[in-house]
Enzyme design. Structure first.
Site, PDB file in Angstrom:
ATOM      1  N   LYS A   1     -39.668   9.411  -9.010  1.00 13.50           N
ATOM      2  CA  LYS A   1     -39.773   9.999  -7.671  1.00 13.50           C
ATOM      3  C   LYS A   1     -38.952  11.291  -7.532  1.00 13.50           C
ATOM      4  O   LYS A   1     -38.093  11.579  -8.351  1.00 13.50           O
ATOM      5  CB  LYS A   1     -39.343   8.979  -6.612  1.00 13.50           C
TER       6      LYS A   1
HETATM    7  C1  LIG Z   1     -47.656   4.757  -2.651  1.00 12.13           C
HETATM    8  C2  LIG Z   1     -46.627   3.803  -3.135  1.00 12.13           C
HETATM    9  N1  LIG Z   1     -46.143   2.884  -2.297  1.00 12.13           N
HETATM   10  C3  LIG Z   1     -45.197   2.007  -2.663  1.00 12.13           C
HETATM   11  C4  LIG Z   1     -44.661   2.035  -3.935  1.00 12.13           C
HETATM   12  C5  LIG Z   1     -43.606   1.050  -4.305  1.00 12.13           C
HETATM   13  O1  LIG Z   1     -42.408   1.715  -4.577  1.00 12.13           O
HETATM   14  P1  LIG Z   1     -41.214   0.942  -5.322  1.00 12.13           P
HETATM   15  O2  LIG Z   1     -41.516   0.981  -6.771  1.00 12.13           O
HETATM   16  O3  LIG Z   1     -39.987   1.720  -4.959  1.00 12.13           O
HETATM   17  O4  LIG Z   1     -41.192  -0.437  -4.765  1.00 12.13           O
HETATM   18  C6  LIG Z   1     -45.122   2.975  -4.848  1.00 12.13           C
HETATM   19  C7  LIG Z   1     -44.570   3.006  -6.203  1.00 12.13           C
HETATM   20  O5  LIG Z   1     -44.603   3.942  -6.925  1.00 12.13           O
HETATM   21  C8  LIG Z   1     -46.127   3.886  -4.452  1.00 12.13           C
HETATM   22  O6  LIG Z   1     -46.597   4.793  -5.299  1.00 12.13           O
END
Ligand SMILES: Cc1ncc(COP(=O)(O)O)c(C=O)c1O
Length: 392
Positions: free
Chosen positions: A190
């Protein structure tokens, strides 16, 4: 014919931008005697809220946790429906299922790749309680239209801002002046990374207080308060919460990454501008469309192949890029293609034609602050070489 010469070394799809400053802060944390949620997490939450101009920011161990908590704070559960997009990472929809509610998918707008507000309206029933729009790639959803629908039908909006740190809607940072809640991801790829981690943000005091409680197992006070001088060992479990909190080693990374965000964004924006110009001139490639209302943070750079002008499909295009030493990814295999969802809801690929069409054409190219000019140009040349070699 082009004079493309393949390089010997691989350009990875993503490399986190970690400097000595992040390393020093992590080491200082390790030496501080406080590794769990403590002073650095409190500080990171404060700075993050200040950066966005938001009232409350609560550190969580992932965006997934934030998305779950958002729905939990609203008491969403069995019998309820929550509308989201198929063009997302599955955790957006998974967390709806975790509450006991039913995820209802609404197709994307093919041009913007974000959920189409007109499709949201079609999916609203008497059971609908919330909308979870996803700011895909850093592109911001049409928030005015979404909040208008939410207000009309009394729905909560939980923005999935996993990709959208730094992005702006009509000049305002995503997360600023929130009417609902937003959840950010600090996963390794990210724009701001803490390895894994996330932030739950809201301006509403009650939502924030409930979220804080659920994030820390439902405890009435956290370890930081209990173990400090003068703290008490007594605590209550006010609700059966979750172990979702961020901790200080993550926050050490977050504090420094937040300080460096503008510098990292500057690099991303420069690369994106080069890509936009180069791919905008290729008729076998569609570059991302950015509507007037979005200031894009370029978390992802997603091109689409134009099948009408190519003799190969998206999968083969990826193989060709890999053979030329360019790493790629695909965002996303849509939720309605996943077996957990096809088996449970009987979805077919054609149920969400725009998401399906986007999926079949999309390729995410490398874009990160540490990319060199030479690497950026090489990615452009590699795409151009394939587009020329396999042009109809
Ligand atoms: C659009 C989206 N939402 C939610 C998530 C979940 O994020 P995390 O891995 O921090 O839980 C991601 C993960 O990359 C994502 O791309």
């Amino acid at each position: 014919m082009s004079k493309f010469v393949s390089r010997d070394t691989f350009i990875p799809y993503n490399v986190p931008d970690i400097t000595e400053a992040e390393i020093d802060e992590v080491v200082a944390t390790l030496k501080s005697g406080w590794l769990a949620k403590g002073p650095r997490t409190v500080e990171f939450e404060k700075q993050f809220a200040e950066y966005l101009g938001a009232k409350h920011a609560i550190g969580v161990n992932s965006c997934t946790a934030g998305l779950h908590i958002a729905l939990v704070t609203q008491g969403i559960g069995p019998g309820d429906e929550v509308i989201t997009t198929p063009m997302t990472f599955a955790s957006t929809a998974n967390t709806i299922i975790h509450t006991g509610a039913t995820p209802v998918l609404a197709d994307i707008d093919f041009q913007t790749t974000c959920i189409d507000p007109a499709e949201i309206e079609k999916k609203i029933t008497s059971k609908t309680k919330a909308i979870v729009p996803v700011h895909y790639s850093g592109q911001v959803c049409d928030l005015d239209r979404i909040y208008e629908i939410a207000e009309k039908h009394n729905l909560f909006v939980s923005e999935d801002a996993a990709h959208a740190l730094w992005s702006r809607y009509k000049g305002r940072l995503v997360g600023n002046s929130l009417q609902g809640a937003a959840s950010y991801s600090f996963y390794a790829t990210k724009n701001l990374c803490t390895g894994d981690g996330g932030m739950f943000v809201t301006d509403d005091d009650e939502t924030a207080a409930t979220a804080r409680m659920y994030v820390g197992n439902g405890m009435s006070q956290n370890a930081w308060n209990r173990y400090a001088k003068g703290g008490t060992w007594k605590y209550d479990i006010a609700v059966p919460g979750f172990k979702y909190n961020m901790f200080d080693i993550q926050s050490a990374l977050g504090i420094i990454q937040l300080k460096r965000l503008e510098e990292m964004q500057e690099a991303r924006l420069k690369i994106a501008a080069k890509y936009q110009k180069a791919f905008g001139a290729m008729d076998a490639i569609d570059e991302p469309f950015v509507p007037d209302y979005t200031t894009h943070c370029w978390h992802l750079y997603v091109i689409r192949i134009v099948p009408e002008n190519l003799t190969i499909d998206r999968d083969q295009f990826i193989v060709e890029l890999n053979q030329r030493n360019v790493g790629t990814s695909v965002h996303f295999i849509p939720v309605h293609n996943m077996s957990a969802y096809t088996e449970r809801f009987g979805y077919k690929p054609e149920d969400f034609p725009n998401a399906q069409k986007h999926f079949e054409r999309c390729i995410s190219l490398p874009l990160y602050p540490t990319m060199t000019d030479e690497q950026v140009q090489y990615v452009i040349d590699a795409v151009a070489d394939i587009a020329e070699k396999y042009h109809k």
